[in-house]
Design a protein around this motif. Sequence first.
Motif, PDB file in Angstrom:
ATOM      1  N   UNK A 252      32.170  22.784  40.714  1.00  0.00           N
ATOM      2  CA  UNK A 252      32.860  23.755  39.871  1.00  0.00           C
ATOM      3  C   UNK A 252      33.930  24.447  40.707  1.00  0.00           C
ATOM      4  N   UNK A 253      35.158  24.340  40.279  1.00  0.00           N
ATOM      5  CA  UNK A 253      36.269  25.030  40.928  1.00  0.00           C
ATOM      6  C   UNK A 253      36.280  26.472  40.426  1.00  0.00           C
ATOM      7  N   UNK A 254      35.887  27.398  41.286  1.00  0.00           N
ATOM      8  CA  UNK A 254      35.712  28.790  40.886  1.00  0.00           C
ATOM      9  C   UNK A 254      36.989  29.628  41.008  1.00  0.00           C
ATOM     10  N   UNK A 255      38.122  28.995  41.035  1.00  0.00           N
ATOM     11  CA  UNK A 255      39.417  29.690  41.059  1.00  0.00           C
ATOM     12  C   UNK A 255      39.539  30.695  42.198  1.00  0.00           C
ATOM     13  N   UNK A 256      39.300  30.283  43.458  1.00  0.00           N
ATOM     14  CA  UNK A 256      39.350  31.269  44.548  1.00  0.00           C
ATOM     15  C   UNK A 256      40.723  31.908  44.722  1.00  0.00           C
ATOM     16  N   UNK A 257      41.806  31.144  44.498  1.00  0.00           N
ATOM     17  CA  UNK A 257      43.134  31.738  44.654  1.00  0.00           C
ATOM     18  C   UNK A 257      43.363  32.851  43.636  1.00  0.00           C
ATOM     19  N   UNK A 258      42.923  32.618  42.408  1.00  0.00           N
ATOM     20  CA  UNK A 258      43.107  33.637  41.379  1.00  0.00           C
ATOM     21  C   UNK A 258      42.232  34.855  41.665  1.00  0.00           C
ATOM     22  N   UNK A 259      40.995  34.617  42.120  1.00  0.00           N
ATOM     23  CA  UNK A 259      40.120  35.734  42.487  1.00  0.00           C
ATOM     24  C   UNK A 259      40.743  36.531  43.634  1.00  0.00           C
ATOM     25  N   UNK A 260      41.279  35.829  44.645  1.00  0.00           N
ATOM     26  CA  UNK A 260      41.908  36.522  45.761  1.00  0.00           C
ATOM     27  C   UNK A 260      43.092  37.357  45.326  1.00  0.00           C
ATOM     28  N   UNK A 261      43.914  36.802  44.410  1.00  0.00           N
ATOM     29  CA  UNK A 261      45.082  37.542  43.929  1.00  0.00           C
ATOM     30  C   UNK A 261      44.664  38.779  43.146  1.00  0.00           C
ATOM     31  N   UNK A 262      43.646  38.638  42.298  1.00  0.00           N
ATOM     32  CA  UNK A 262      43.196  39.810  41.521  1.00  0.00           C
ATOM     33  C   UNK A 262      42.573  40.864  42.439  1.00  0.00           C
ATOM     34  N   UNK A 263      41.788  40.424  43.421  1.00  0.00           N
ATOM     35  CA  UNK A 263      41.198  41.376  44.366  1.00  0.00           C
ATOM     36  C   UNK A 263      42.291  42.115  45.133  1.00  0.00           C
ATOM     37  N   UNK A 264      43.350  41.404  45.514  1.00  0.00           N
ATOM     38  CA  UNK A 264      44.469  42.037  46.216  1.00  0.00           C
ATOM     39  C   UNK A 264      45.162  43.060  45.314  1.00  0.00           C
ATOM     40  N   UNK A 265      45.317  42.719  44.049  1.00  0.00           N
ATOM     41  CA  UNK A 265      45.919  43.666  43.113  1.00  0.00           C
ATOM     42  C   UNK A 265      45.067  44.930  42.988  1.00  0.00           C
ATOM     43  N   UNK A 266      43.754  44.737  42.914  1.00  0.00           N
ATOM     44  CA  UNK A 266      42.851  45.890  42.822  1.00  0.00           C
ATOM     45  C   UNK A 266      42.942  46.764  44.068  1.00  0.00           C
ATOM     46  N   UNK A 267      42.935  46.126  45.256  1.00  0.00           N
ATOM     47  CA  UNK A 267      43.045  46.908  46.490  1.00  0.00           C
ATOM     48  C   UNK A 267      44.388  47.621  46.555  1.00  0.00           C
ATOM     49  N   UNK A 268      45.446  46.964  46.126  1.00  0.00           N
ATOM     50  CA  UNK A 268      46.782  47.563  46.106  1.00  0.00           C
ATOM     51  C   UNK A 268      46.775  48.855  45.290  1.00  0.00           C
ATOM     52  N   UNK A 269      46.115  48.809  44.143  1.00  0.00           N
ATOM     53  CA  UNK A 269      46.042  49.994  43.289  1.00  0.00           C
ATOM     54  C   UNK A 269      45.234  51.102  43.953  1.00  0.00           C
ATOM     55  N   UNK A 270      44.118  50.728  44.593  1.00  0.00           N
ATOM     56  CA  UNK A 270      43.307  51.740  45.272  1.00  0.00           C
ATOM     57  C   UNK A 270      44.072  52.401  46.411  1.00  0.00           C
ATOM     58  N   UNK A 271      44.795  51.619  47.193  1.00  0.00           N
ATOM     59  CA  UNK A 271      45.544  52.182  48.319  1.00  0.00           C
ATOM     60  C   UNK A 271      46.722  53.028  47.851  1.00  0.00           C
ATOM     61  N   UNK A 276      41.133  52.281  39.002  1.00  0.00           N
ATOM     62  CA  UNK A 276      41.001  50.954  38.418  1.00  0.00           C
ATOM     63  C   UNK A 276      40.504  51.040  36.975  1.00  0.00           C
ATOM     64  N   UNK A 277      41.103  50.232  36.115  1.00  0.00           N
ATOM     65  CA  UNK A 277      40.623  50.164  34.733  1.00  0.00           C
ATOM     66  C   UNK A 277      39.271  49.471  34.653  1.00  0.00           C
ATOM     67  N   UNK A 278      39.042  48.510  35.527  1.00  0.00           N
ATOM     68  CA  UNK A 278      37.778  47.764  35.545  1.00  0.00           C
ATOM     69  C   UNK A 278      37.387  47.553  37.000  1.00  0.00           C
ATOM     70  N   UNK A 279      36.234  48.052  37.393  1.00  0.00           N
ATOM     71  CA  UNK A 279      35.810  47.956  38.783  1.00  0.00           C
ATOM     72  C   UNK A 279      34.807  46.828  39.014  1.00  0.00           C
TER      73      UNK A 279
END
Length: 411
Positions: A252-271, A276-279
């Motif tokens: 199963x390809x768990x979309x690691x690149x997309x997960x990494x990009x979303x996690x980076x976006x979340x961290x960007x917002x926190x910094x 966050x709208x969804x944690x």
Amino acid sequence: MNQIVATETKIPARAATPHRAATQQRVALLIDTATTWGAGLIEGIADYAKANRRNWLFSFEPRGKYDRLLLPDGWRGDGVIARITHPGLAEQLIKRKMPAVNVSWFRYGGNIIPRCSCDEAAAAQMAARYFFDNGYRQFAYCASTLRPSYHDRLGDAFAEEIARSGFPCERFDPDHDRFEKLDSEQQLGELSRWLEGLPRPIALLAFDTIQGRQVTEACSQSGLSVPDDIAVLGGEHDELCSRISSPQLSGVDQSPQEVGARAAEMLDQLMAGQTLKDSNVGLPPKRIITRLSTDKVAIQDDMLAAAILFIRRHFANELRIRDILHEIPLSRRALEIGFRRHLGRTPRDEIRRIRVQKAQELLCDTDWPITRIATACGFDRPELLTRAFRRELKATPSEFRRRVTQGLAKR
């Protein structure tokens, strides 16, 4: 080990920094670099920073999947993205009040540390549907023998999905304290004996490709054929483990690149001091990467199985029902009835499904234009590919490609 139960206030976001694009920020990546998942996460994080012109200085070192990661005592920075797999790291981040995002299936940190990962239930459902589509009606699950403190939501969701369709699911989930005292050969022997007792043919989901490779090794030791006796699918695809397995493993390809990009976006917002709208974000898996370990149609009717294999080999051609009947000695009515009985769809539906599945692979793995992909997958015109995609996936090919190859990096 006990998980951290969050009863306190969330880590406060930092005050917004003006001109963030020009201000350098230090970001620690506590992520393994030895797996396809870890490397994909880092790639997605880096893609997000580049696409959004973030001047991030990354701190990370080569790490193994099961290394116990911690921030160095003297590290000073602005944020952390981490696979939080033990409570010590969660406690460290909470104590430092460091903006952080967890990209692990472990829930250490509770609702204090935001989490972003692949949706376990969605991955399990994709695996179950894949097996159903290939005609399987007997199922098994092999849990990870390397994660004693992990609550296996993937296995639970897989068994529940199988049960909803009216089938039982065998499960290999030995007591961890007892199992870890065995040497590797004893562990392999216990797994082999369990596999020998399974009904056949059977479809088996392993927790990840590492566990899946152990299953294929145990099958070889027991004289069981993969995929003829047991089709093996890894719940988290890893390219190296897949290639060194015999036969090569599907996963199963768990979309690691997309997960990494979303996690980076979340961290960007926190910094930046944002809330966050969804944690707790669970992103859907991308697809099944099919290799030889699942290359089988589990249907007792040899003629019908031959018809399905004929479709898989000739889907790129101008394939019609009469072409199948020319090769397989069946009447059209028998073919239609057999497909509906064993697969729940018509031969024409199967042709479209296989073509769309191949188009998904090409959209993910190449930069070919839609017109070329349509031709390669047996569609006379791109419009027919778009129509088939909308019917099967509720999206156009261009929408699918944007979602799975770019993720959220260019938001």
